[in-house]
Design a protein around this motif. Structure first.
Motif, PDB file in Angstrom:
ATOM      1  N   UNK A  23      -3.677   7.538  -4.991  1.00  0.00           N
ATOM      2  CA  UNK A  23      -3.725   6.161  -5.480  1.00  0.00           C
ATOM      3  C   UNK A  23      -2.888   5.286  -4.549  1.00  0.00           C
ATOM      4  N   UNK A  24      -3.226   4.011  -4.536  1.00  0.00           N
ATOM      5  CA  UNK A  24      -2.459   3.052  -3.738  1.00  0.00           C
ATOM      6  C   UNK A  24      -1.764   2.069  -4.657  1.00  0.00           C
ATOM      7  N   UNK A  25      -0.455   2.018  -4.558  1.00  0.00           N
ATOM      8  CA  UNK A  25       0.337   1.086  -5.354  1.00  0.00           C
ATOM      9  C   UNK A  25       0.738  -0.103  -4.496  1.00  0.00           C
ATOM     10  N   UNK A  26       1.039  -1.217  -5.164  1.00  0.00           N
ATOM     11  CA  UNK A  26       1.506  -2.421  -4.464  1.00  0.00           C
ATOM     12  C   UNK A  26       0.531  -2.832  -3.373  1.00  0.00           C
ATOM     13  N   UNK A  27      -0.698  -3.115  -3.754  1.00  0.00           N
ATOM     14  CA  UNK A  27      -1.734  -3.437  -2.773  1.00  0.00           C
ATOM     15  C   UNK A  27      -1.557  -4.808  -2.138  1.00  0.00           C
ATOM     16  N   UNK A  28      -0.730  -5.653  -2.756  1.00  0.00           N
ATOM     17  CA  UNK A  28      -0.431  -6.958  -2.160  1.00  0.00           C
ATOM     18  C   UNK A  28       0.974  -7.362  -2.561  1.00  0.00           C
ATOM     19  N   UNK A  29       1.602  -8.194  -1.758  1.00  0.00           N
ATOM     20  CA  UNK A  29       2.972  -8.622  -2.044  1.00  0.00           C
ATOM     21  C   UNK A  29       3.037  -9.491  -3.283  1.00  0.00           C
ATOM     22  N   UNK A  30       1.890 -10.062  -3.667  1.00  0.00           N
ATOM     23  CA  UNK A  30       1.879 -10.940  -4.842  1.00  0.00           C
ATOM     24  C   UNK A  30       1.508 -10.192  -6.123  1.00  0.00           C
TER      25      UNK A  30
ATOM     26  N   UNK B 140       0.799   3.630 -12.937  1.00  0.00           N
ATOM     27  CA  UNK B 140      -0.519   4.273 -12.851  1.00  0.00           C
ATOM     28  C   UNK B 140      -0.324   5.782 -12.957  1.00  0.00           C
ATOM     29  N   UNK B 141      -1.418   6.479 -13.227  1.00  0.00           N
ATOM     30  CA  UNK B 141      -1.365   7.929 -13.375  1.00  0.00           C
ATOM     31  C   UNK B 141      -2.494   8.573 -12.596  1.00  0.00           C
ATOM     32  N   UNK B 142      -2.242   9.756 -12.054  1.00  0.00           N
ATOM     33  CA  UNK B 142      -3.256  10.549 -11.370  1.00  0.00           C
ATOM     34  C   UNK B 142      -3.551  11.760 -12.233  1.00  0.00           C
ATOM     35  N   UNK B 143      -4.805  11.892 -12.639  1.00  0.00           N
ATOM     36  CA  UNK B 143      -5.206  13.028 -13.470  1.00  0.00           C
ATOM     37  C   UNK B 143      -6.189  13.902 -12.707  1.00  0.00           C
TER      38      UNK B 143
ATOM     39  N   UNK C 233       0.807  -1.219   0.000  1.00  0.00           N
ATOM     40  CA  UNK C 233       0.000   0.000   0.000  1.00  0.00           C
ATOM     41  C   UNK C 233       0.845   1.277   0.000  1.00  0.00           C
ATOM     42  N   UNK C 234       1.657   1.430  -1.019  1.00  0.00           N
ATOM     43  CA  UNK C 234       2.405   2.679  -1.154  1.00  0.00           C
ATOM     44  C   UNK C 234       1.456   3.764  -1.646  1.00  0.00           C
ATOM     45  N   UNK C 235       1.246   4.857  -0.888  1.00  0.00           N
ATOM     46  CA  UNK C 235       0.336   5.923  -1.317  1.00  0.00           C
ATOM     47  C   UNK C 235       1.017   6.852  -2.325  1.00  0.00           C
ATOM     48  N   UNK C 236       0.292   7.177  -3.396  1.00  0.00           N
ATOM     49  CA  UNK C 236       0.767   8.127  -4.401  1.00  0.00           C
ATOM     50  C   UNK C 236      -0.229   9.280  -4.436  1.00  0.00           C
ATOM     51  N   UNK C 237       0.236  10.503  -4.275  1.00  0.00           N
ATOM     52  CA  UNK C 237      -0.674  11.643  -4.227  1.00  0.00           C
ATOM     53  C   UNK C 237      -0.206  12.757  -5.154  1.00  0.00           C
ATOM     54  N   UNK C 238      -1.188  13.513  -5.637  1.00  0.00           N
ATOM     55  CA  UNK C 238      -0.908  14.648  -6.515  1.00  0.00           C
ATOM     56  C   UNK C 238      -1.951  15.721  -6.209  1.00  0.00           C
ATOM     57  N   UNK C 239      -1.488  16.979  -6.017  1.00  0.00           N
ATOM     58  CA  UNK C 239      -2.386  18.052  -5.592  1.00  0.00           C
ATOM     59  C   UNK C 239      -2.038  19.345  -6.330  1.00  0.00           C
ATOM     60  N   UNK C 240      -3.066  20.174  -6.587  1.00  0.00           N
ATOM     61  CA  UNK C 240      -2.866  21.510  -7.153  1.00  0.00           C
ATOM     62  C   UNK C 240      -3.281  22.546  -6.105  1.00  0.00           C
ATOM     63  N   UNK C 241      -2.353  23.465  -5.816  1.00  0.00           N
ATOM     64  CA  UNK C 241      -2.587  24.519  -4.833  1.00  0.00           C
ATOM     65  C   UNK C 241      -2.851  25.845  -5.530  1.00  0.00           C
TER      66      UNK C 241
END
Length: 253
Positions: free
Chosen positions: A193-200, A213-216, A168-176
């Motif tokens: 977004x959450x990356x690597x949701x499981x070890x498998x 993955x991409x955050x738009x 569960x590596x969190x990936x975030x993107x924000x506009x201020x």
């Protein structure tokens, strides 16, 4: 029309022994009529040939134009399937617009932030937009469409042992946004977004290079002259900054 005339007899014969011979004489009107019919037939033949040639010429032209239109439609459709290309085209037609490409260098001298660049790849600025201190400056008060995308490629494998990896590596993107009317910064948009949701979890591309993955982000806002916009992104070392993958832009409506 037939006319008749008498042939002169032997002048030496008496009147009682002369023979009258009737000679058939064709009128010139018959010849005129035949010539007219022949000319009419020739004219009809020539008209038919011209009509036939015009028909096939028009049909060929329509077929050619249809083929050209189909080729243009296919080409245009292929280009429009790319969101990055579509945003660039829309922005280029706007009175005021800016589109920036992202760059990040993972080194000790780096500012540890996603750097936005103008004049690189598809990047451009027009209509008074400026890029100052990695922030977009709004030229006039009005409605604007603000958008950004951050692309990530994360390696979920974090060890040599089988099954070892990240969770569960969190990936975030924000506009201020900062506006003098507000007096403080405010978040316009953000996503996680959450990356690597499981070890498998397997690599998304199956090439051993990681999870992708991409955050738009994108929406319409009422902005004031002089407002400043900037982004905040975590996991910078996992960013994909190849052309067209990570970008930031605004255009007037």
């Amino acid at each position: 029309m037939v006319a008749y005339t008498t042939a002169p007899g032997d002048v030496e014969m008496g009147p009682e022994e002369r023979t009258v011979v009737l000679v058939e004489k064709k009128s010139s009107a018959v010849r005129i009529w035949k010539v007219s019919v022949a000319l009419l037939i020739v004219a009809l033949c020539i008209g038919g040939v011209l009509l036939f040639a015009w028909y096939w010429s028009g049909k060929l032209d329509i077929t050619t134009q249809s083929g050209q239109r189909e080729a243009l439609i296919k080409s245009d459709t292929a280009e429009k399937t790319d969101p990055h290309y579509t945003l660039s085209r829309i922005g280029s037609k706007a009175k005021a617009a800016i589109h920036l490409e992202g760059n990040y260098e993972d080194c000790e001298s780096s500012k540890h932030q996603l750097e936005w660049r103008n004049g690189q790849g598809q990047a451009f600025a027009q209509g008074g937009f400026k890029l100052v201190d990695n922030q977009i400056i709004i030229p006039q008060t009005g409605l604007y469409f603000v958008y950004s995308q951050a692309s990530f490629r994360v390696s979920c494998s974090d060890g040599d042992e089988k099954g070892a990896g990240r969770r569960l590596m969190p990936l975030s993107h924000r506009i201020w946004r900062y506006s003098d009317s507000i007096g403080s910064r405010a978040s316009l948009m953000s996503a996680v977004r959450s990356a690597c949701q499981s070890t498998a979890q397997e690599d998304s591309d199956g090439d051993g290079k990681g999870w992708y993955n991409a955050i738009y982000l994108g929406a319409v806002f009422q902005l004031n002259k002089g407002d400043r916009l900037w982004t905040e992104t975590n996991q910078l070392s996992e960013l994909e900054t190849d052309e067209g993958r990570t970008f930031f832009g605004v255009f007037a409506l």
